[in-house]
Structures are given as C-alpha cells and as structure tokens.
Write a protein that holds these residues in place. Structure first.
Motif, PDB file in Angstrom:
ATOM      1  N   LEU A 153       0.839  -1.195   0.000  1.00  0.00           N
ATOM      2  CA  LEU A 153       0.000   0.000   0.000  1.00  0.00           C
ATOM      3  C   LEU A 153       0.877   1.249   0.000  1.00  0.00           C
ATOM      4  O   LEU A 153       1.884   1.309   0.710  1.00  0.00           O
ATOM      5  CB  LEU A 153      -0.890   0.049   1.243  1.00  0.00           C
ATOM      6  CG  LEU A 153      -2.209  -0.693   1.241  1.00  0.00           C
ATOM      7  CD1 LEU A 153      -2.949  -0.413   2.532  1.00  0.00           C
ATOM      8  CD2 LEU A 153      -3.065  -0.306   0.061  1.00  0.00           C
ATOM      9  N   GLY A 156      -2.893   5.099   0.199  1.00  0.00           N
ATOM     10  CA  GLY A 156      -3.874   4.023   0.282  1.00  0.00           C
ATOM     11  C   GLY A 156      -4.221   3.389  -1.051  1.00  0.00           C
ATOM     12  O   GLY A 156      -5.299   2.855  -1.217  1.00  0.00           O
ATOM     13  N   THR A 157      -3.310   3.471  -2.036  1.00  0.00           N
ATOM     14  CA  THR A 157      -3.551   2.764  -3.288  1.00  0.00           C
ATOM     15  C   THR A 157      -2.617   1.561  -3.341  1.00  0.00           C
ATOM     16  O   THR A 157      -1.555   1.584  -2.721  1.00  0.00           O
ATOM     17  CB  THR A 157      -3.284   3.686  -4.498  1.00  0.00           C
ATOM     18  OG1 THR A 157      -2.017   4.306  -4.314  1.00  0.00           O
ATOM     19  CG2 THR A 157      -4.357   4.742  -4.630  1.00  0.00           C
ATOM     20  N   PRO A 158      -3.024   0.509  -4.072  1.00  0.00           N
ATOM     21  CA  PRO A 158      -2.170  -0.675  -4.120  1.00  0.00           C
ATOM     22  C   PRO A 158      -0.852  -0.373  -4.825  1.00  0.00           C
ATOM     23  O   PRO A 158      -0.808   0.454  -5.730  1.00  0.00           O
ATOM     24  CB  PRO A 158      -2.990  -1.673  -4.950  1.00  0.00           C
ATOM     25  CG  PRO A 158      -4.369  -1.137  -4.978  1.00  0.00           C
ATOM     26  CD  PRO A 158      -4.266   0.336  -4.824  1.00  0.00           C
ATOM     27  N   ARG A 165       2.926   1.135   4.576  1.00  0.00           N
ATOM     28  CA  ARG A 165       1.604   0.612   4.919  1.00  0.00           C
ATOM     29  C   ARG A 165       1.383  -0.667   4.126  1.00  0.00           C
ATOM     30  O   ARG A 165       1.962  -0.872   3.068  1.00  0.00           O
ATOM     31  CB  ARG A 165       0.524   1.631   4.561  1.00  0.00           C
ATOM     32  CG  ARG A 165       0.613   2.924   5.344  1.00  0.00           C
ATOM     33  CD  ARG A 165      -0.512   3.844   4.958  1.00  0.00           C
ATOM     34  NE  ARG A 165      -1.797   3.200   5.204  1.00  0.00           N
ATOM     35  CZ  ARG A 165      -2.919   3.520   4.575  1.00  0.00           C
ATOM     36  NH1 ARG A 165      -2.922   4.466   3.664  1.00  0.00           N
ATOM     37  NH2 ARG A 165      -4.040   2.879   4.848  1.00  0.00           N
ATOM     38  N   ARG A 187       7.325   6.872   9.697  1.00  0.00           N
ATOM     39  CA  ARG A 187       6.445   5.869   9.098  1.00  0.00           C
ATOM     40  C   ARG A 187       7.179   5.228   7.937  1.00  0.00           C
ATOM     41  O   ARG A 187       7.643   5.918   7.028  1.00  0.00           O
ATOM     42  CB  ARG A 187       5.152   6.520   8.613  1.00  0.00           C
ATOM     43  CG  ARG A 187       4.234   5.527   7.918  1.00  0.00           C
ATOM     44  CD  ARG A 187       2.946   6.170   7.439  1.00  0.00           C
ATOM     45  NE  ARG A 187       1.991   6.349   8.504  1.00  0.00           N
ATOM     46  CZ  ARG A 187       1.494   7.515   8.865  1.00  0.00           C
ATOM     47  NH1 ARG A 187       1.899   8.599   8.260  1.00  0.00           N
ATOM     48  NH2 ARG A 187       0.616   7.586   9.829  1.00  0.00           N
ATOM     49  N   ASN A 238      -4.201  -1.703  12.044  1.00  0.00           N
ATOM     50  CA  ASN A 238      -5.364  -0.815  11.982  1.00  0.00           C
ATOM     51  C   ASN A 238      -6.548  -1.542  11.379  1.00  0.00           C
ATOM     52  O   ASN A 238      -6.541  -2.756  11.298  1.00  0.00           O
ATOM     53  CB  ASN A 238      -5.003   0.429  11.170  1.00  0.00           C
ATOM     54  CG  ASN A 238      -3.891   1.225  11.827  1.00  0.00           C
ATOM     55  OD1 ASN A 238      -3.862   1.345  13.040  1.00  0.00           O
ATOM     56  ND2 ASN A 238      -2.971   1.716  11.027  1.00  0.00           N
ATOM     57  N   ALA A 239      -7.548  -0.790  10.947  1.00  0.00           N
ATOM     58  CA  ALA A 239      -8.733  -1.434  10.374  1.00  0.00           C
ATOM     59  C   ALA A 239      -8.486  -1.791   8.920  1.00  0.00           C
ATOM     60  O   ALA A 239      -8.447  -0.918   8.064  1.00  0.00           O
ATOM     61  CB  ALA A 239      -9.933  -0.499  10.494  1.00  0.00           C
ATOM     62  N   GLY A 240      -8.280  -3.063   8.628  1.00  0.00           N
ATOM     63  CA  GLY A 240      -8.091  -3.510   7.258  1.00  0.00           C
ATOM     64  C   GLY A 240      -6.706  -3.243   6.700  1.00  0.00           C
ATOM     65  O   GLY A 240      -6.433  -3.543   5.550  1.00  0.00           O
ATOM     66  N   CYS A 241      -5.834  -2.665   7.506  1.00  0.00           N
ATOM     67  CA  CYS A 241      -4.478  -2.423   7.054  1.00  0.00           C
ATOM     68  C   CYS A 241      -3.569  -2.278   8.258  1.00  0.00           C
ATOM     69  O   CYS A 241      -4.019  -2.259   9.393  1.00  0.00           O
ATOM     70  CB  CYS A 241      -4.404  -1.154   6.194  1.00  0.00           C
ATOM     71  SG  CYS A 241      -4.968   0.316   7.055  1.00  0.00           S
ATOM     72  N   THR A 277      -1.655  -4.166   3.434  1.00  0.00           N
ATOM     73  CA  THR A 277      -2.971  -4.744   3.719  1.00  0.00           C
ATOM     74  C   THR A 277      -2.797  -5.927   4.666  1.00  0.00           C
ATOM     75  O   THR A 277      -1.691  -6.386   4.898  1.00  0.00           O
ATOM     76  CB  THR A 277      -3.656  -5.245   2.437  1.00  0.00           C
ATOM     77  OG1 THR A 277      -2.861  -6.314   1.930  1.00  0.00           O
ATOM     78  CG2 THR A 277      -3.774  -4.165   1.404  1.00  0.00           C
ATOM     79  N   MET A 278      -3.916  -6.430   5.179  1.00  0.00           N
ATOM     80  CA  MET A 278      -3.863  -7.507   6.161  1.00  0.00           C
ATOM     81  C   MET A 278      -3.257  -8.790   5.581  1.00  0.00           C
ATOM     82  O   MET A 278      -2.780  -9.638   6.309  1.00  0.00           O
ATOM     83  CB  MET A 278      -5.260  -7.814   6.698  1.00  0.00           C
ATOM     84  CG  MET A 278      -5.905  -6.644   7.380  1.00  0.00           C
ATOM     85  SD  MET A 278      -4.925  -6.014   8.727  1.00  0.00           S
ATOM     86  CE  MET A 278      -5.533  -7.048  10.043  1.00  0.00           C
ATOM     87  N   GLU A 325       0.645  -0.717   9.580  1.00  0.00           N
ATOM     88  CA  GLU A 325       1.779   0.084   9.160  1.00  0.00           C
ATOM     89  C   GLU A 325       2.981  -0.207  10.035  1.00  0.00           C
ATOM     90  O   GLU A 325       2.864  -0.698  11.152  1.00  0.00           O
ATOM     91  CB  GLU A 325       1.431   1.571   9.180  1.00  0.00           C
ATOM     92  CG  GLU A 325       1.079   2.118  10.546  1.00  0.00           C
ATOM     93  CD  GLU A 325       0.913   3.631  10.533  1.00  0.00           C
ATOM     94  OE1 GLU A 325       0.232   4.127   9.626  1.00  0.00           O
ATOM     95  OE2 GLU A 325       1.476   4.292  11.413  1.00  0.00           O
ATOM     96  N   ASP A 382       1.290   5.392   0.749  1.00  0.00           N
ATOM     97  CA  ASP A 382       0.868   6.226   1.860  1.00  0.00           C
ATOM     98  C   ASP A 382      -0.561   6.716   1.636  1.00  0.00           C
ATOM     99  O   ASP A 382      -1.351   6.831   2.560  1.00  0.00           O
ATOM    100  CB  ASP A 382       1.826   7.412   1.988  1.00  0.00           C
ATOM    101  CG  ASP A 382       1.582   8.165   3.274  1.00  0.00           C
ATOM    102  OD1 ASP A 382       1.374   7.502   4.304  1.00  0.00           O
ATOM    103  OD2 ASP A 382       1.590   9.411   3.246  1.00  0.00           O
TER     104      ASP A 382
END
Lengths: 731, 176
Positions: free
Chosen positions: A11, A15-17, A77, A74, A58-61, A79-80, A63, A13
């Motif tokens: 991911l 939030g795109t793949p 990021r 940071r 976090n929720a669904g992801c 995904t799960m 970091e 920063d």
C-alpha cells in the motif's frame, strides 16, 4: 552495496495498491533500511540511530513505524494479507537491531505449503493448489475399507432390483402385443389358453414388482447398517485424532469447527457414500441399459429422447440453484431468529434489569416475521415451479409419445412401424431415464460437498502433532523450573513475554503478581506446555519441556484456574478425575483440604450429587473448591494456582491457604493472585511487568525496596482500609 | 495533565478547543499537536465511531500507551488545511476498497472465494463463514455492506441495493 534482507509491502501512503519493497542494505557508511516504491527509493534510514521497529494493526491495514533518535518515522503501509510476513520481518529487524546480526530463521513454515510455496487455506494445513479435491479420500478410504464389501453387496442388489425395473415393461409389451391389441396372435405360450397366458404374464409382472421391492428393502437394510457403522468408525477416528493433537494445533481450529468435523462432516460423507453412490449405480445402470436397448432396436428414437435433455438439464440446474439460494436464506433467517431467542433467554436478567422486554419482543417478532414472509414466498415458489419443472421433464415423453403413436398408425419417421406394446415399453423406458435426471443435475454439488468434507476430515486425520512429544520418561522428582531467555507471543507481532529469565527452586513457593495483561497467565500456559516458546527454553529439573513425554509432564503438574471446568456428573467423579485409582478416603481427605467436604455433605445426595446440566448448580466458590480438591488429590510435584482462590471469601481463602501450607511443603508451587494477601506465605514474589520480570525477592525485602510491589501493596492496603472504614459504622 | 486526570475520574470528556489546537506534520510522516501551551511531539488519531460518525469524535492519543489527550468533537469548525491534515492521517488507519461488482463468489473447500471489481482494480480473496463475514455495516442508517476476508481485509459495498442484479444475487442469501 550489499543487500541483506527484503520485505515486500502493498500500500502507498495514500492508500492505493502498489508493489513496494523494504531493503536492508550494507555499505561502507553503515547499514541502511531503504524503502522503494515502484518509481524508486523514497526513504533511506541509517539503522545506527534506530531503536525499534513497531507494527501497528489498523482497520483492514497495518503500518510499520521506526523509532529513531530523531522521532518516529512511518516506513510503509500494507494490507492484512501481508500481516504475517510483516510481523516476521519486524521480529527479524528487531533481532538485528538489538543483537546486530541477522536472524536466518523466519518462521513462515506453518503458513506456506512446502511443495508449491502457495499459502495454506487460513487456519488449516490444506494447500489450495496441491490438494486435489479427492486426495482427501485417501485417509477416509482406509477407514472405509472394511465396509466396502457391504456397500458392494448393497450395490449389486440394487442392480438386481433395477433389472426387474427393465423386465416389467418388456413383459407388459408381450401382454399387450401378444393378447390385448387388435389382431394379436394370442398364442405366445403354445397350448396355453389366452386367459391362462394373461394370468401368467400379469403374475410374472407382479412377482417382478414384489422381488424388486423386497430386494430394495434388503439392500437398504444392508446399506444402512453398513453406513452407521462407517459413520461410527469415522467419528471414532477423528475424535481420537483430536485428543491426540497438541494444543497449538487444536487451537488453530475453533471448537465449533472441530465439533462440526466430528459430527457434520463425517455424516455428510457417510450420507454421500450411502445414498449418492447407490444413486449413481442405479442411474448409470438404467441409463446405459435403456440407451443400449434403443440403439439396438430404434437408433432414431435416441434423438427424441436426447432432444429435450439440454432444456431439461438447464431448467433443473436453474431451478435447483434458485431453490437452494432461497432455502439457504430461509435457513440463515431461521437460525438468526433462534439466535435472538437464545440470546434473550440467556440474558433474561439483563433484559429485565434494563426493562427492555418490549424491545426484545419486538426484535424477535420482526425476525420471525421476516422468516415467515420468506417462508411463504418460498412455499409459493416451490408450489408453482415444481410442477412446471416436472412438466418440462415430462415434455420429452410427449414428444416420444407423439412420434411413437405416428409409428403405430403407420406414418413412421423412426423406422419400422411400431406396435402398441412396443410404444408403451418405449415410453416406460424413457421415463426411467428422465426421472433420475434432476437428481443427476444435483450430483456435482453433492460430490463437491462430500469432497470438501473429505478434505476437511483428511486434514485432521493427517495432522502431525506440532508440539512433538519428547521421549524422556524419567519422572520429575525435584520440580526445579527454569526459564532461559524465553520469548513468546500468541500472535507473531505481539510478544507477551520478552527474554524472560527465572529460576524456581525445587520445593519453593513463588507468587507472581503484576497488572492484567503483564504475562502472568502466559508464563503458566508455557509451563503447562499448552504452547511452545518462540525462542529460549523452559526446563524442569534441567530437561527441556519439549523433551518430556506428555504423560510424564502431566503427571507431575497440577493446576487450578480461576475459570474452573467441571464435567457433567457426580462431584465424586469430578474429584476422582485426577486420579482414578484413589480410594474414597483419599478423595474425602482432598476435599477436606480444599474446604469442600462439609458443603458437599450438606447436599442431599452427598458426593453423588450430579453437577452440570440438569444437575445441582454450584456457586463459583464451590466450584473452585471442588477444582482445588481435584488438584490436591492428584498430589503433583508442581502445583500451579492461577487465581485459584479468587472467587472465595477471605475466611475460606485463609482456611484453604492453611491447608495448602501442608500441601505445598515439599512441592514447587507457582501462584498468581491479584489479592496480595493470598501470597503472604510465598517464599518469593515475582513482579511481572510488560512481559519482563521487574523485581523479585521475599515479601519483606521487596517492601523495603519501595518499588512496584510496594506500590501494589500500598494501593491494596488503601482499598482494604477504605472497606474497613466503610464497614465500621455498621459494627 | 493533573487537570486531565481529574476529568477522567469524573467521567468528563476532554474536548479539544478548535480555536487553540493545531496539528503539524512531523518529518517522520506523523502529526504533532499543540494545544495552548502543551505540545505533543507525536499523536495518534482515531475515530471513536468510524462508521456512524466519521467526521466527528476524533480521539487524539498517545501512540505509545493509548492514553487519550483529548477529543475533537467535530471537524467542521477547524480550518480547512487542518481538516485536510486530520482526514489524511485518519485515512491511513482504515483501508476498505469499494466493491463495484462481484464477478464470482463460490464455496470451495469450506471457503467462499470471491472475485470482485473495486475502485482499486480487480481483487480476489477468500472468506470464511460468509453468514458472519458479509454483513450490513450500519443497518439502522443505510445500506452499506461490509465483506471481511480471512486475512482481516475489509471491502465495502456502498449500497447493496444499487449493485447490479448478478452481483447482488451472489451475496443476497447472506443479506438478512
């Protein structure tokens, strides 16, 4: 630049793949952790200033964050899907940061298939690529083997019964063409009178029918007997395996999942073998026989028989898909309504205390109405669609009937003219194919279900014990427990115990204190070997826990938990569970030590009082005392008390404490308690904080140190004082 | 801080004053906060009600132990650039691609295998126990449906009734 370690992330920063990589690189200037996006390097941090890498979920992801001297940075990021490998990376990185060397043992073996590298189905050891659907049948076939002859006999009998199904229309044809039709010769049996011949033919049909039914009943009997025995054997095998596999493996499955496998899956397979295999045999035999008959006599008729097949097939699959979906939804709705009911009944006290009866009634009413509405709709659909389907299936026969009748009347387009008898035989045979057709369309589905069940059962049956039991059978005589640099976490990204060292001498009683979540119970879970350490080792009398034979270990350790589990049955049996060869006197003595002898005698049925469902309800304190009696009876070398007296009043606790004084004399005792007075007899107190040992020493010494233990004691003193001052006005 | 503890004990919310609170990006990619004379070098933000009230009740916490520094009752009165900063930081905590169509959903070996189109391109995933993992997100408010896969990734269907019929049929059974 030397390249030490790579980890992918997915991911950006924003939030795109993406396909990013983190690389640990070594150069002349030192080591750097570099982050690359698809475009190129986006971050480069010297590892020299790095303190720790942290993973946040976090929720669904999630970091990664690097703690550096200049503040938090940071890193990336993800995904799960990347959570497990990421946590391994974090472990490896932190090992590298603290020990300055790489850790070459990323533990991903449990997640990926060793053959093809694909990820296992989560929570299982099934590789979606390698597992051929039916490969699961191997272990099951082993169990099924003794039952195969029975199933074979049943299959052969069904086959025989079906031959009669084929004979009856043929005899019928003789009856019609030979005696009933216009201009029939009426001399099939030489000198026999027509009346006698009709008697004979009808009688033959009757006998065929009777035999067919009788054989079918007999075959069903054999099949059912075999089937139940098979289910029993399969359940026994699965249940035995579940008892055998170690707790970590067992923990991978949920209790519901395991119960499902023992009951649901084994039933489904047996069902499949019982019913479907017979159906396959029956349908296939009829199908082939009828096709051969038509091919030999009237090949053109085959066309008419197969012409409506695609329509029938499409119609039936559509129909079944629709029905299945609708009924599935109905099932879900009804289970929801049941759940609501279950919840309300279980929580009736809460409902009443908050005065929400109306609301709950409303909720249940709505769920029930939804269910009723859907049920009505489904019934309606069924009653309309089912005849429609049957009509479609039957439509093929009309086609056949039309052309057959034409042939009888002399306008044949299907070869030689037909007799009435032949027509009727033809139509009967066609019916034999069409009827099982809808069943055939369901075949792939039930085959799929059975295959899934087989794969799931196979998974358990082929489970290798993960906590391999060692072979050391030398009984534990001293009970000296040592933690050597132990690190452990239930999830790989959150260690609960960190590099813990602890020695508990033989015969010593230690008390473990600390805040909730500090890792106290985890230490005990590890000593009980419910889990294996991630790194480091725990030894008893100098032998690694992992080298002990399972029985040796469980013989030596007794435990009482706050949540006591008593089996359904008499109190006596529950205490005896620890040591089935104990005499009644021993049981009573143990009960006396645990302060439960007297209250048990007060019960009308004494030690024979049944507890559990439909039995006597014990209070929390009573249950705990029975559990203590059970541990006392076992007379173990190592006694573990995890909040064992928390549900008791202070007087009873003091009494049990005194009794335990004798009990703990020459055995190692580890006690956890929030109520610090429980631990006043302990030789040593160990204060655990955030997975590490903060302080340890005798009670008096720790008080002098004025550290964490002192604070805990003072805090509790204040609460007791408060309680006392509140009580005193009443006295 | 003492005042803060007192408030907690009394069950009061420590609401941050939009006039005095300022967030600034840190070089490491996080946010720092100044509230009057107090400065917090790194704060963690989170939504108290991420699905009911995404723009309200934003908690500001200590990233280490999670103690709450305060709560922003509503984003609306904050200046635009502050809002943008907060929204951006919050967006990093929630990842839930939006499903535009469901290509296929089949039960295979006890798992439901999905192939979907999302706003971030096509995705495929496996789901355990669909009757639990396909659910209305906020049934009382709207028709959002959340899908949760076996890894814990979430997918959002913004309006289940607006999905095309083929897509909806694939999950309709579980939408009860």
């Amino acid at each position: 630049m030397e390249h030490l370690f790579t980890q992918a992330f997915d991911l950006t920063d924003g939030g795109t793949p993406c396909q990013g990589q983190m690389k640990l690189m070594r150069s002349a200037e030192g080591d750097f952790l570099k982050v690359f996006s698809e475009e190129g390097e986006i971050l480069s941090l010297p590892t020299a200033g790095m303190e720790e890498i942290l993973l946040t979920c976090n929720a669904g992801c999630g970091e990664l964050c690097a703690k550096t001297a200049e503040g938090d940075v940071r890193l990336c990021r993800f995904t799960m899907t990347h959570l497990e490998p990421m946590s391994e990376f974090v472990k490896a990185m932190n090992h590298y940061l603290t020990h300055d060397r790489l850790w070459q043992d990323p533990d991903t073996a449990g997640l990926y298939c060793p053959h093809c590298g694909a990820r296992y189905l989560p929570g299982t050891r099934i590789c979606p690529k390698c597992a051929r659907k039916l490969s699961g049948a191997k272990n099951i076939m082993k169990i099924a083997k003794p039952f195969l002859p029975g199933f074979l006999v049943a299959g052969l009998l069904i086959l025989l019964a079906n031959t009669f199904s084929l004979i009856i229309p043929a005899v019928n044809r003789q009856l019609i063409d030979g005696y009933l039709a216009d201009g029939a010769p009426r001399d099939l049996f030489g000198g026999l009178s027509p009346v006698g011949a009709v008697w004979l033919l009808v009688g033959a049909m009757f006998v065929c029918h009777l035999l067919k039914r009788l054989i079918t009943v007999f075959a069903s009997l054999i099949r059912n007997k075999n089937g139940t025995a098979f289910v029993y054997a399969m359940r026994k095998a699965v249940y035995g395996k579940i008892q055998d596999i170690s707790l970590t493996s067992a923990a991978r499955y949920t209790a519901g999942g395991l119960i499902n496998r023992v009951t649901g899956d084994s039933n489904r397979i047996a069902d499949f073998i019982q019913r479907e295999t017979v159906w396959i045999a029956e349908t296939a035999v009829l199908f082939v026989a009828v096709c051969v008959y038509f091919l030999v006599t009237r090949p053109l008729l085959m066309v008419f028989i197969f012409l409506p097949m695609p329509i029938v097939y499409v119609a039936t699959t559509r129909f079944w898909r629709l029905i299945r979906r609708r009924y599935n939804k109905q099932w879900i709705l009804s289970s929801r309504a049941n759940n609501i009911l279950h919840d309300i009944i279980k929580g009736i006290r809460v409902v009443k205390v908050f005065g929400k009866e109306d609301r709950e009634v409303e909720k249940f009413k709505k769920a029930n109405k939804d269910l009723a509405d859907l049920q009505r709709k489904n019934e309606l659909m069924w009653s309309v669609l089912s005849p429609a389907l049957n009509f479609t299936v039957g439509a093929g026969e009309f086609l056949l009937l039309y052309f057959g009748a034409q042939a009888v009347l002399g306008n044949s387009v299907i070869g030689d003219p037909m007799t009435v008898g032949e027509l009727i035989q033809t139509v009967s045979y066609a019916g034999l194919i069409y009827t099982p057709l809808h069943h055939l369309t369901q075949m792939p589905q039930s085959l799929g279900h059975a295959a899934t069940s087989a794969a799931r059962l196979n998974e358990i049956l082929s489970e290798e014990a993960e906590l391999t039991d060692g072979s050391v059978q030398k009984p534990i005589t001293c009970g000296k427990i040592e933690f050597h640099d132990v690190t452990f976490g239930y999830t790989s990204y959150e260690p609960v115990l960190k590099n813990m060292d602890l020695t508990v001498d033989a015969g010593e009683m230690i008390g473990i204190v600390g805040h909730s979540g500090a890792g106290k119970s985890t230490m005990i879970n590890l000593i009980l070997r419910l889990y294996d350490v991630n790194s480091g080792k725990i030894t008893i009398d100098g032998t690694d826990l992992r080298e002990f034979d399972k029985k040796t270990l469980s013989d030596a350790i007794g435990a009482v938990f706050q949540e006591t589990f008593l089996f359904e049955g008499p109190i006596y049996d529950n205490i005896l569970y620890a040591r089935p060869d104990a005499t009644p006197e021993m049981v009573f003595r143990a009960a006396k030590i645990a302060c439960c002898h007297e209250f048990i005698l007060k019960l009308p049925e004494g030690y024979n009082t049944r507890i559990g469902q439909n039995g006597h309800t014990l209070s929390g304190g009573e249950r705990q005392r029975v559990a203590i009696a059970r541990a006392v009876l076992k007379d173990p070398k190592i006694l573990i008390l995890d909040e064992a007296t928390a549900s008791l009043d202070t007087d009873t606790e003091a009494q049990i404490q005194q009794a335990l004084q004798y009990l703990v004399k020459d055995r190692t005792t580890i006690a956890i308690a929030h109520r610090l007075s429980t631990l006043r007899h302990a030789d040593r107190i160990v204060v655990v904080n955030k997975g590490k040992i903060a302080e340890q020493g005798p009670h008096s010494e720790l008080l002098k140190q004025k550290g964490q233990y002192y604070d805990l004691v003072m805090a509790q003193k204040q609460t007791t004082k408060m309680a006392k001052t509140e009580e005193s006005p009443n006295n | 801080m003492e005042q803060h503890k007192e408030e907690t004990l009394q069950g009061q919310l420590h609401l941050l004053d939009p006039a005095t609170v300022t967030f600034t990006p840190t070089p490491g990619g996080y946010l720092s906060m100044t509230d009057g004379e107090n400065t917090y070098p790194r704060v963690k933000l989170c939504r108290a009600l991420p699905y009911y009230e995404p723009e309200k009740y934003i908690c500001v916490c200590n990233p280490e132990d999670g103690t709450e520094y305060g709560m922003i009752a509503d984003l609306a009165p904050l200046p635009e650039e502050q809002k943008a900063l907060i929204r951006q930081e919050l967006s990093r905590l929630y990842f839930m691609p939006t499903v535009t169509a469901i290509r296929s959903a089949k039960m295979k070996m006890g798992f439901m295998e999905f192939e979907v189109d999302t706003d971030l391109g096509p995705r495929s995933f496996r789901m355990r126990d669909p009757s639990r993992n396909i659910r209305w997100l906020t049934p009382a408010l709207d028709r959002r449906v959340q899908l949760t896969d076996c890894d814990g990734n979430r997918y959002l269907i913004p309006d289940a009734m607006a999905l095309d019929k083929k897509s909806r049929n694939k999950i309709d059974t579980y939408l009860v």
